[in-house]
Write a protein that holds these residues in place. Structure first.
Motif, PDB file in Angstrom:
ATOM      1  N   MET A 146       6.804   8.096   7.485  1.00 21.20           N
ATOM      2  CA  MET A 146       6.343   8.078   8.880  1.00 21.20           C
ATOM      3  C   MET A 146       6.606   6.750   9.576  1.00 21.20           C
ATOM      4  O   MET A 146       6.485   6.654  10.794  1.00 21.20           O
ATOM      5  CB  MET A 146       4.851   8.436   8.935  1.00 21.20           C
ATOM      6  CG  MET A 146       4.581   9.833   8.380  1.00 21.20           C
ATOM      7  SD  MET A 146       2.826  10.237   8.315  1.00 21.20           S
ATOM      8  CE  MET A 146       2.552  10.791  10.004  1.00 21.20           C
ATOM      9  N   GLY A 147       6.942   5.720   8.796  1.00 20.37           N
ATOM     10  CA  GLY A 147       7.367   4.456   9.396  1.00 20.37           C
ATOM     11  C   GLY A 147       6.265   3.504   9.800  1.00 20.37           C
ATOM     12  O   GLY A 147       6.495   2.556  10.548  1.00 20.37           O
ATOM     13  N   ILE A 148       5.037   3.711   9.303  1.00 18.25           N
ATOM     14  CA  ILE A 148       3.944   2.797   9.650  1.00 18.25           C
ATOM     15  C   ILE A 148       3.809   1.712   8.578  1.00 18.25           C
ATOM     16  O   ILE A 148       4.203   1.911   7.425  1.00 18.25           O
ATOM     17  CB  ILE A 148       2.610   3.569   9.833  1.00 18.25           C
ATOM     18  CG1 ILE A 148       1.588   2.722  10.606  1.00 18.25           C
ATOM     19  CG2 ILE A 148       2.058   4.045   8.485  1.00 18.25           C
ATOM     20  CD1 ILE A 148       0.382   3.510  11.113  1.00 18.25           C
ATOM     21  N   ARG A 149       3.296   0.562   8.964  1.00 17.56           N
ATOM     22  CA  ARG A 149       3.095  -0.559   8.043  1.00 17.56           C
ATOM     23  C   ARG A 149       1.697  -0.454   7.427  1.00 17.56           C
ATOM     24  O   ARG A 149       0.734  -0.172   8.151  1.00 17.56           O
ATOM     25  CB  ARG A 149       3.237  -1.871   8.818  1.00 17.56           C
ATOM     26  CG  ARG A 149       3.426  -3.122   7.963  1.00 17.56           C
ATOM     27  CD  ARG A 149       3.550  -4.374   8.830  1.00 17.56           C
ATOM     28  NE  ARG A 149       4.663  -4.306   9.762  1.00 17.56           N
ATOM     29  CZ  ARG A 149       5.932  -4.628   9.464  1.00 17.56           C
ATOM     30  NH1 ARG A 149       6.235  -5.049   8.239  1.00 17.56           N
ATOM     31  NH2 ARG A 149       6.875  -4.533  10.380  1.00 17.56           N
ATOM     32  N   ALA A 150       1.573  -0.664   6.136  1.00 18.21           N
ATOM     33  CA  ALA A 150       0.253  -0.499   5.513  1.00 18.21           C
ATOM     34  C   ALA A 150       0.114  -1.282   4.222  1.00 18.21           C
ATOM     35  O   ALA A 150       1.106  -1.554   3.529  1.00 18.21           O
ATOM     36  CB  ALA A 150      -0.012   0.985   5.237  1.00 18.21           C
ATOM     37  N   ILE A 151      -1.138  -1.623   3.921  1.00 20.04           N
ATOM     38  CA  ILE A 151      -1.523  -2.104   2.594  1.00 20.04           C
ATOM     39  C   ILE A 151      -2.482  -1.054   2.048  1.00 20.04           C
ATOM     40  O   ILE A 151      -3.511  -0.768   2.674  1.00 20.04           O
ATOM     41  CB  ILE A 151      -2.226  -3.474   2.674  1.00 20.04           C
ATOM     42  CG1 ILE A 151      -1.286  -4.523   3.277  1.00 20.04           C
ATOM     43  CG2 ILE A 151      -2.707  -3.907   1.295  1.00 20.04           C
ATOM     44  CD1 ILE A 151      -1.905  -5.899   3.436  1.00 20.04           C
ATOM     45  N   LEU A 152      -2.127  -0.467   0.926  1.00 23.23           N
ATOM     46  CA  LEU A 152      -2.900   0.661   0.398  1.00 23.23           C
ATOM     47  C   LEU A 152      -3.511   0.273  -0.941  1.00 23.23           C
ATOM     48  O   LEU A 152      -2.791  -0.022  -1.898  1.00 23.23           O
ATOM     49  CB  LEU A 152      -1.992   1.878   0.216  1.00 23.23           C
ATOM     50  CG  LEU A 152      -1.187   2.297   1.458  1.00 23.23           C
ATOM     51  CD1 LEU A 152      -0.202   3.414   1.102  1.00 23.23           C
ATOM     52  CD2 LEU A 152      -2.121   2.751   2.572  1.00 23.23           C
ATOM     53  N   GLY A 153      -4.839   0.305  -0.973  1.00 22.10           N
ATOM     54  CA  GLY A 153      -5.521  -0.096  -2.207  1.00 22.10           C
ATOM     55  C   GLY A 153      -6.072   1.105  -2.963  1.00 22.10           C
ATOM     56  O   GLY A 153      -6.837   1.895  -2.406  1.00 22.10           O
ATOM     57  N   GLU A 154      -5.699   1.213  -4.244  1.00 28.54           N
ATOM     58  CA  GLU A 154      -6.282   2.259  -5.097  1.00 28.54           C
ATOM     59  C   GLU A 154      -7.723   1.856  -5.409  1.00 28.54           C
ATOM     60  O   GLU A 154      -7.997   0.752  -5.898  1.00 28.54           O
ATOM     61  CB  GLU A 154      -5.464   2.403  -6.389  1.00 28.54           C
ATOM     62  CG  GLU A 154      -6.031   3.346  -7.439  1.00 28.54           C
ATOM     63  CD  GLU A 154      -5.915   4.834  -7.077  1.00 28.54           C
ATOM     64  OE1 GLU A 154      -5.028   5.186  -6.256  1.00 28.54           O
ATOM     65  OE2 GLU A 154      -6.709   5.629  -7.627  1.00 28.54           O
ATOM     66  N   THR A 155      -8.635   2.786  -5.130  1.00 31.59           N
ATOM     67  CA  THR A 155     -10.054   2.483  -5.313  1.00 31.59           C
ATOM     68  C   THR A 155     -10.438   2.496  -6.788  1.00 31.59           C
ATOM     69  O   THR A 155     -10.040   3.384  -7.542  1.00 31.59           O
ATOM     70  CB  THR A 155     -10.908   3.511  -4.545  1.00 31.59           C
ATOM     71  OG1 THR A 155     -10.529   3.459  -3.166  1.00 31.59           O
ATOM     72  CG2 THR A 155     -12.386   3.200  -4.673  1.00 31.59           C
ATOM     73  N   VAL A 156     -11.198   1.485  -7.177  1.00 30.46           N
ATOM     74  CA  VAL A 156     -11.714   1.379  -8.546  1.00 30.46           C
ATOM     75  C   VAL A 156     -13.224   1.545  -8.465  1.00 30.46           C
ATOM     76  O   VAL A 156     -13.881   0.865  -7.671  1.00 30.46           O
ATOM     77  CB  VAL A 156     -11.346   0.003  -9.156  1.00 30.46           C
ATOM     78  CG1 VAL A 156     -11.802  -0.065 -10.604  1.00 30.46           C
ATOM     79  CG2 VAL A 156      -9.846  -0.269  -9.023  1.00 30.46           C
ATOM     80  N   TYR A 157     -13.743   2.477  -9.289  1.00 34.27           N
ATOM     81  CA  TYR A 157     -15.144   2.882  -9.117  1.00 34.27           C
ATOM     82  C   TYR A 157     -15.775   3.089 -10.485  1.00 34.27           C
ATOM     83  O   TYR A 157     -15.094   3.506 -11.431  1.00 34.27           O
ATOM     84  CB  TYR A 157     -15.157   4.182  -8.302  1.00 34.27           C
ATOM     85  CG  TYR A 157     -16.486   4.598  -7.731  1.00 34.27           C
ATOM     86  CD1 TYR A 157     -17.100   3.849  -6.731  1.00 34.27           C
ATOM     87  CD2 TYR A 157     -17.121   5.759  -8.172  1.00 34.27           C
ATOM     88  CE1 TYR A 157     -18.314   4.248  -6.192  1.00 34.27           C
ATOM     89  CE2 TYR A 157     -18.332   6.165  -7.638  1.00 34.27           C
ATOM     90  CZ  TYR A 157     -18.934   5.400  -6.648  1.00 34.27           C
ATOM     91  OH  TYR A 157     -20.128   5.806  -6.118  1.00 34.27           O
TER      92      TYR A 157
END
Lengths: 436, 436
Positions: free
Chosen positions: B134-145
């Motif tokens: 989709m061309g958007i800029r992002a920082i994606l964090g995998e959640t640790v729980y």
């Protein structure tokens, strides 16, 4: 002309808070004829709401619509009213500018789903004509002020002027003229008493700013050892003909008085918080059964003439103030923007809910925009997700004034005319800015 | 492909806060080539902004984009996270739903002028693919729980999963994968330390919720005699790789620590106030030079994935909290939504301001709607008057992703696919609602 809206999530806002998630409403220019799941009544016009939310038109209980030229000017200026707004208004406002600005503001309000508003300004006879032409419902108060104003050369000149307009305007199905003594600290007690007398004779409401300013509270305490609300009451000016804008600084004693005397309040949270003035005791007002509506205040104060952001801010401010996320559930807030607003203006017999026999003042909010999906609860969607640009259709007294997001008037032309008439205003604003 | 935007009120948000009330900007997919009054550079595409405001794309520093299905569900429910959201997420979230919801949310963010966001959720490898498409800029964090989650059967399973994704994803011009230990009170100290080690190896940022909940504060005080911020610091987890969401309950000592260790903060005012949690000490953070951006939080918490209402609420909440209308003038707030947000994500070398050589992440806000006139001050108009639906054009890395108010992807199709995949979710939500 009879209109039917189908396939709508209807929030009636009636006494039972009935809602129809896939309902129909039928109305004409005289009244609402049907609200429910499915109607057999035939209509000349049928509109498919496509799952959109139909609710009563929103009631804006406090505005100064003609102040459009002031928007985005010195928004963050300390003591802005006295240092900037009043000098600029005195120097640059005139009838033509007030009327053109007012028309512009009416377009903005209609497009935002406001179908009725209570306004305090000048030249109200001309503003009333604009309402009549444009088809919006309004209560327009001529401002009474202790100094000369843009339409009155004498101090308190608004009193006679307003009375004259009220007498000549008479009864109108949509528009009521009245008096608006500017504020408790900008009028003598005798002026309030005269204004109340005239208002009672005409069976309208007196509008004023009260318990809004720190310096107002200080003045009344030092001068009378009273709060401004107590002072109004001591004059016999607190009753069911009174609408108090703001009441940010009203204390418990004031609220008991307001309740006992059955006065109404306009809660202008967007304007109040932007000015850093505080958060009015809305929880306590509502608990006391005081008629409270929401107000945008003028476009110089609240900036936008819509109540969606105010509804959201009511939730945010009250939940935060009382540290309670369950307080003011969305449904209660939609009430403030509709039926309670109507009650505060004493118009709840005619408008504020969708019921057979009432006036067809209603709006349809589209659910097409990304923010409106999913929707499990239409009240929540209106309060927490919707914005004014989601308003698709607007009817006042059964007339279709906004169709598919656009007003029936030529809004481009209104804007161009206003912009041209603002040339002097712009120049004077710059001069006053230099002196700040 | 080179693009020129003309006739724009350009807010560069650079170090000098230069603005060009009738300016031009030229850029391609690699960088911004010109910002100023008039450029001689030729471009394949020319856009007339018609007086609209061009500014850097907004940076959303905290979200859970995949939580779209939760929007407008139990908004006013007390202790909603533990009683409703987590049980529903565990029972009904899956990879397909997370990805479809995420795509929907990306459309909503782009249409609202957000060009970069920091997200905490699950299945982040798949979400990264969606960003790439989709061309958007992002920082994606995998959640640790500390308990099993929708994508990890074991407690803390997100740690290994996230590391695996980070290793395999590698460097990408727009998308960074990282780890997001859910909150201070939902992870062991050793988990935070392992996560920080991995984050440092990959030179990314660790995202977590901190100083958000009353029960979190109580737990740390009783268990460690520390605040959650002090606890993170004691673990060596407070540094310039840390992004703390919320910090509503951070005290002066915490703020000094955050400042000294150069951690970043995401201020999520809409979500915080809706939940009645309080108003974070933003004035104090900014005074200390802490990198602070604005965050929408998830669509279940802040409801809309846009920063216009947050900007306005920052003004309203801070001015009211400190009883000072001059505090946080509009210009300072636009900084939070752009360059300061980028700084909090450590992306301010690439984005956050319009400067030659930086990435062309930028938006054009239309001034056609009634709320956008008159405009004397573009910052004021953005903060106090604009809404997300006024965003007309959006570019990320020079690519035109929203054209004339509509995304280049088929948003209707994305919505339909999401709605279909929500059937189980809807059923399970109803079951849990019954038990509330």
């Amino acid at each position: 002309m009879r209109t039917k809206i189908k396939n709508a999530w209807i929030l009636t806002m009636n006494g039972n808070m009935d809602e129809y998630p896939c309902g129909e409403i039928v109305f004409d220019e005289k009244q609402i004829l049907y609200v429910g799941e499915k109607s057999e009544i035939q209509a000349e016009v049928e509109i498919d709401a496509k799952g959109g939310i139909v609710l009563p038109g929103m009631v804006n209980t406090h505005s100064h619509a003609s102040m459009i030229p002031f928007r985005s000017l010195q928004d963050d200026c300390p003591d802005r009213l006295r240092r900037f707004l009043i000098p600029l208004e005195n120097g640059a406002m005139n009838e033509e500018l007030a009327v053109l600005s007012f028309k512009y503001a009416v377009v903005e309000m209609l497009m935002s789903g406001i179908t009725c508003f209570a306004d305090m300004y000048y030249y109200v006879d001309k503003l009333a004509q604009a309402c009549d032409e444009m088809g919006i419902r309004a209560i327009l108060g001529e401002t009474v002020y202790y100094e000369p104003t843009c339409d009155a050369k004498e101090a308190y000149g608004g009193l006679e002027l307003g009375k004259k307009y009220m007498d000549s305007w008479g009864k109108h199905p949509l528009v009521t003229l009245t008096l608006a003594p500017h504020a408790t600290n900008t009028n003598e007690g005798t002026i309030f008493q005269k204004a109340m007398e005239i208002v009672k004779e005409h069976n309208t409401i007196l509008m004023t700013h009260a318990a809004e300013m720190d310096y107002e509270m200080k003045y009344f305490k030092e001068t009378y050892k009273l709060s401004p609300i107590e002072w109004l009451d001591s004059l016999g000016c607190l009753n069911d003909h009174t609408l108090l804008a703001h009441c940010i600084l009203a204390n418990e004693k004031d609220l008991v008085l307001i309740q006992e005397k059955n006065a109404g309040v306009s809660h202008c949270i967007s304007s109040n918080m932007k000015a850093g003035k505080g958060i009015a005791p809305l929880k306590e007002m509502v608990a006391k059964g005081i008629p409270v509506g929401l107000g945008t205040d003028g476009p110089s104060s609240g900036n936008t003439l819509e109540l969606f952001s105010s509804m959201r801010l009511v939730a945010q401010s009250q939940k935060t103030k009382h540290h309670d996320r369950a307080l003011f559930p969305a449904k209660e807030i939609v009430k403030l923007a509709t039926i309670e607003g109507a009650r505060s203006l004493r118009l709840d017999k005619q408008i504020g809910s969708l019921e057979v026999g009432k006036q067809a003042d209603l709006i349809c909010v589209s659910v097409d925009a990304p923010n409106m999906f999913p929707m499990y609860d239409a009240y929540s969607a209106l309060v927490y997700s919707a914005c004014s640009h989601d308003v698709k259709d607007v009817f006042v007294a059964g007339k279709h004034l906004v169709k598919d997001f656009q007003p029936i008037v030529n809004r481009k032309k209104i804007r161009e005319e206003l912009s041209t008439s603002m040339n002097d205003f712009r120049r004077i604003a710059k001069e006053i800015e230099k002196s700040l």
